[in-house]
Design a protein around this motif. Structure first.
Motif, short mmCIF file in Angstrom:
data_model
loop_
_atom_site.label_atom_id
_atom_site.label_comp_id
_atom_site.label_asym_id
_atom_site.label_seq_id
_atom_site.Cartn_x
_atom_site.Cartn_y
_atom_site.Cartn_z
N PHE A 148 0.83 -1.21 0.00
CA PHE A 148 0.00 0.00 0.00
C PHE A 148 0.86 1.26 0.00
O PHE A 148 0.58 2.22 -0.72
N ALA A 149 1.93 1.24 0.80
CA ALA A 149 2.76 2.44 0.91
C ALA A 149 3.42 2.74 -0.42
O ALA A 149 3.46 3.91 -0.84
N THR B 187 1.00 4.26 -2.72
CA THR B 187 0.74 5.64 -2.36
C THR B 187 1.82 6.56 -2.89
O THR B 187 1.54 7.56 -3.56
N VAL B 188 3.07 6.19 -2.62
CA VAL B 188 4.17 7.06 -3.05
C VAL B 188 4.22 7.15 -4.57
O VAL B 188 4.31 8.25 -5.15
N SER C 137 1.36 9.21 -5.98
CA SER C 137 1.43 10.65 -5.74
C SER C 137 2.52 11.27 -6.61
O SER C 137 2.37 12.39 -7.09
N THR D 112 -4.20 7.30 -4.91
CA THR D 112 -3.41 7.61 -3.72
C THR D 112 -4.27 7.57 -2.47
O THR D 112 -3.89 6.99 -1.45
N PHE D 113 -5.45 8.17 -2.58
CA PHE D 113 -6.36 8.18 -1.43
C PHE D 113 -6.74 6.77 -1.03
O PHE D 113 -6.73 6.42 0.16
N SER E 275 -5.20 3.92 -1.58
CA SER E 275 -4.12 3.13 -0.98
C SER E 275 -3.77 3.65 0.41
O SER E 275 -3.44 2.86 1.30
N SER E 276 -3.87 4.98 0.62
CA SER E 276 -3.57 5.44 1.98
C SER E 276 -4.69 5.03 2.93
O SER E 276 -4.44 4.80 4.12
N VAL F 166 -3.56 1.83 4.12
CA VAL F 166 -2.56 1.94 5.19
C VAL F 166 -3.24 2.21 6.52
O VAL F 166 -2.89 1.62 7.55
N TRP F 167 -4.23 3.07 6.50
CA TRP F 167 -4.94 3.39 7.75
C TRP F 167 -5.67 2.16 8.29
O TRP F 167 -5.72 1.95 9.49
N ALA G 255 -10.47 5.26 7.64
CA ALA G 255 -10.22 4.78 6.28
C ALA G 255 -11.50 4.85 5.45
O ALA G 255 -11.49 5.32 4.31
#
Lengths: 191, 476
Positions: free
Chosen positions: A10-11, A14-15, A18, A37-38, A40-41, A44-45, A54
């Motif tokens: 996921f991280a 996200t990176v 973005s 991005t939203f 996948s973050s 992470v949450w 989330a």
């Protein structure tokens, strides 16, 4: 172990997304990358145990905000916008040096520091939603009210910026009529 | 339990009044109503009284530890409300009538944000306060839609401000990661404990630098000052007087609070940072102001220089230095409000843009020219006026800690500063006016400007009147 792998998946999504959001030139694609991005973050949450946040992130940002954003982007004539293609390569060296410097400092900073894990909730309340509710209306009541004022400000500000009073309305302005002098209306030209 | 919210009663009242004005504004929109400015005056007056009332309450943390109440916060809020009131009196009827209601509502909301910042006790309220302060100001800059420059200025200000907020938030998140808490006291305690053990130093410094960068943006100190001249120039005068004055008080409050209360252990780091950034602000601000022809840009650069002096006061890291910084800031605000007020009053007839527009002001309006003379001399730092004493206190505080070279540089730059202030005076007094008709200004505003200038002289002769309170604010 599986959770760790999931986190890194996921991280990295996200990176990566973005980064792509900044680098792509087409505004619609940018918005779509932001959506990913939203999402996948939000993942992470979820892994961090904040399932309510989330879900809210997906519902509010992906569902409402980004949809609206996409609407706006599609309504603007993109061909026009595209003439301002960002010239990223011009500042490539400077920005990369700066990013590298900051990243190195950050590595030094975090390397020997013990980060605190997530704060433990009260045992009596089990689920996130009621925990957030309890905290929001008691401990963080003041901040909650200020956020409310912030939203009011946003409404007033956006309306003040976009509202234009009717332009050619034919209303008498009595005060102005009474105070008019000859010199305001009459212009003498030497012939 | 009701006692718990009593210190915040002034904020609550201002919130109530701003929503009332908003509602009444929709009713009286067409009638150019006089009721709106009266309501604003009323709310500022009652707000000040409520602040004085809350000064009696016991100091400490309120509202679940999110609200700090002590002498410093009361003093800063009192000064903030008084200055804001003066600004509202000056801008009365000078704001464009079609956006009058929005102007006052947004300005009031922004003032509430500043008060939240001043009395913040956690990083959450700090951040919310900054946002609540900044968002209305971004809008105020762009409020005059006929003016193309102002939308450009607003976009610049907005982008810079948003980046600064993001940077600050990043620093806060690192702090939260280390200490697991967002209130000042806990963060300070963990910092002390960690340093005792000998770890976490780097991470704290890293977070501190991010927060300091954001503060630098908001105060327009040197590497981050580029927005200030553009925004000063681009926004309508009634907005410039607002954004150039009162927000600085709130940002000073959070700077002092964060550095003194949260990061006392990292004093070496932030002292060096403040010294470097302060001296560069003084040098670059003064030198760039020398070559400006646009008076608003000139004042923007001079603001950079003045904030440099103020920051140097904080960098002395003694009680004397902190109170000197506060004294400098308050007197600077009196000056900047006076000077922009004069420009606002002249704007209708002279349409102020460049220094040359003030040509021969003395023969057209001796009183306004005289007040402006006093204010400009005070800004330049000439002896009988308070600007001199403010600089003296700051530099004296620096000298006692032993930074002689810095003091010399700051003094030299003060001399450079005199040049451009004197240039404005020369244009006002020794050049022939283009027109000879007299300036028409409402008498009460004229008197207010004169009082503004006389206060500078009075404080210059009796600095104790203000200095006493500045010293009390930092005695712990």
């Amino acid at each position: 172990m599986l959770l760790n792998y999931l986190f890194f998946i996921f991280a990295s999504i996200t990176v990566g997304c973005s980064l792509m959001m900044i680098l792509t030139k087409n505004p619609v694609k940018c918005a779509l990358f932001l959506v990913v991005t939203f999402i996948s973050s939000a993942g992470v949450w979820l892994l961090a145990g904040a399932e309510f946040l989330a879900l809210v992130l997906i519902l509010v940002y992906v569902g409402a905000v980004m949809t609206m954003f996409l609407f706006v982007v599609m309504m603007i004539n993109i061909d026009q916008v595209e003439s301002f293609k960002p010239k990223i390569w011009r500042y490539f060296l400077v920005s990369m040096t700066m990013i590298g410097g900051i990243a190195y400092c950050m590595y030094l900073a975090i390397k020997e520091t013990q980060l605190v894990g997530r704060t433990v909730l009260d045992r009596e309340v089990i689920d996130n939603v009621s925990a957030i509710g309890m905290k929001l209306y008691t401990e963080f009541g003041y901040s909650f009210v200020i956020s409310g004022i912030l939203l009011l400000t946003a409404i007033v500000a956006s309306i003040a910026l976009v509202y234009r009073a009717p332009q050619n309305r034919k209303v008498q302005n009595v005060k102005e009529q009474m105070q008019t002098k000859k010199s305001d209306r009459l212009k003498l030209i030497d012939l | 339990m009701i006692l718990g919210i009593m210190p915040a009663i002034s904020e609550g009242f201002l919130l109530l009044m701003s929503t009332c004005i908003l509602l009444l504004g929709t009713v009286f929109y067409q009638k150019q109503a006089k009721i709106i400015p009266w309501l604003v005056n009323f709310s500022m007056f009652v707000g000040i009284i409520l602040i004085l009332y809350s000064a009696e309450l016991p100091t400490g943390l309120y509202l679940h530890g999110e609200y700090a109440h002590n002498f410093l916060t009361v003093l800063l809020k009192l000064v903030l409300l008084i200055f804001a009131w003066i600004i509202f009196i000056y801008t009365n009827k000078e704001v464009e009538s079609s956006t009058c209601v929005e102007f006052y509502v947004l300005a009031l909301l922004s003032i509430i944000g500043m008060m939240v910042m001043i009395s913040s006790a956690t990083f959450l309220t700090l951040f919310l306060g900054i946002e609540l302060m900044s968002l209305p100001i971004y809008t105020l800059v762009a409020l005059d839609k006929k003016y193309q420059q102002s939308s450009e200025a607003a976009i610049k200000y907005f982008l810079m401000g948003a980046v600064a907020s993001a940077i600050m938030l990043y620093g806060i998140s690192i702090l939260y990661g280390i200490s697991g808490s967002i209130d000042y006291l806990t963060v300070q305690q963990t910092l002390k404990n960690l340093l005792w053990v000998g770890s976490g130093n780097y991470a704290y410094t890293f977070a501190l630098l991010f927060i300091l960068t954001a503060i630098g943006f908001k105060l327009a100190l040197v590497p981050y000052h580029t927005w200030a001249p553009d925004v000063y120039q681009g926004s309508p005068l009634s907005t410039t007087i607002f954004l150039a004055s009162v927000p600085k008080l709130a940002i000073f409050a959070i700077t002092a609070k964060l550095l003194i209360e949260v990061f006392p252990v990292l004093v070496e780091v932030w002292q060096v940072w403040l010294l470097v950034i302060g001296i560069f602000s003084i040098i670059i601000g003064n030198l760039s102001a020398l070559v400006q022809t646009n008076i608003k840009r000139l004042l923007g650069y001079s603001a950079v220089a003045h904030m440099g002096y103020m920051v140097l006061g904080l960098a002395a890291t003694t009680t004397e230095g902190y109170s000197a910084g506060l004294f400098y800031l308050i007197t600077y605000l009196i000056m900047i409000i006076g000077i922009f007020a004069t420009l606002i009053l002249l704007d209708k007839q002279l349409s102020i843009e460049h220094i040359q527009d003030l040509q021969g002001l003395n023969s057209r309006d001796p009183l306004l020219a005289g007040s402006m003379l006093l204010i400009l001399l005070s800004m330049a730092g000439l002896p009988p006026l308070v600007g001199f004493l403010a600089k003296l206190f700051v530099l004296k505080a620096l000298l006692t800690v032993g930074y002689i070279k810095l003091v010399i540089v700051a003094l030299l730059m003060a001399v450079v500063g005199v040049c451009y202030y004197i240039r404005i005076i020369k244009v006002m007094y020794f050049e022939e006016p283009l027109h000879t008709d007299l300036i028409t200004v409402k008498p009460y505003k004229r008197i207010l400007v004169a009082i503004n200038a006389i206060v500078l002289l009075l404080l210059g002769l009796q600095p104790v009147l203000l200095m006493r309170y500045c010293e009390m604010a930092f005695l712990i």
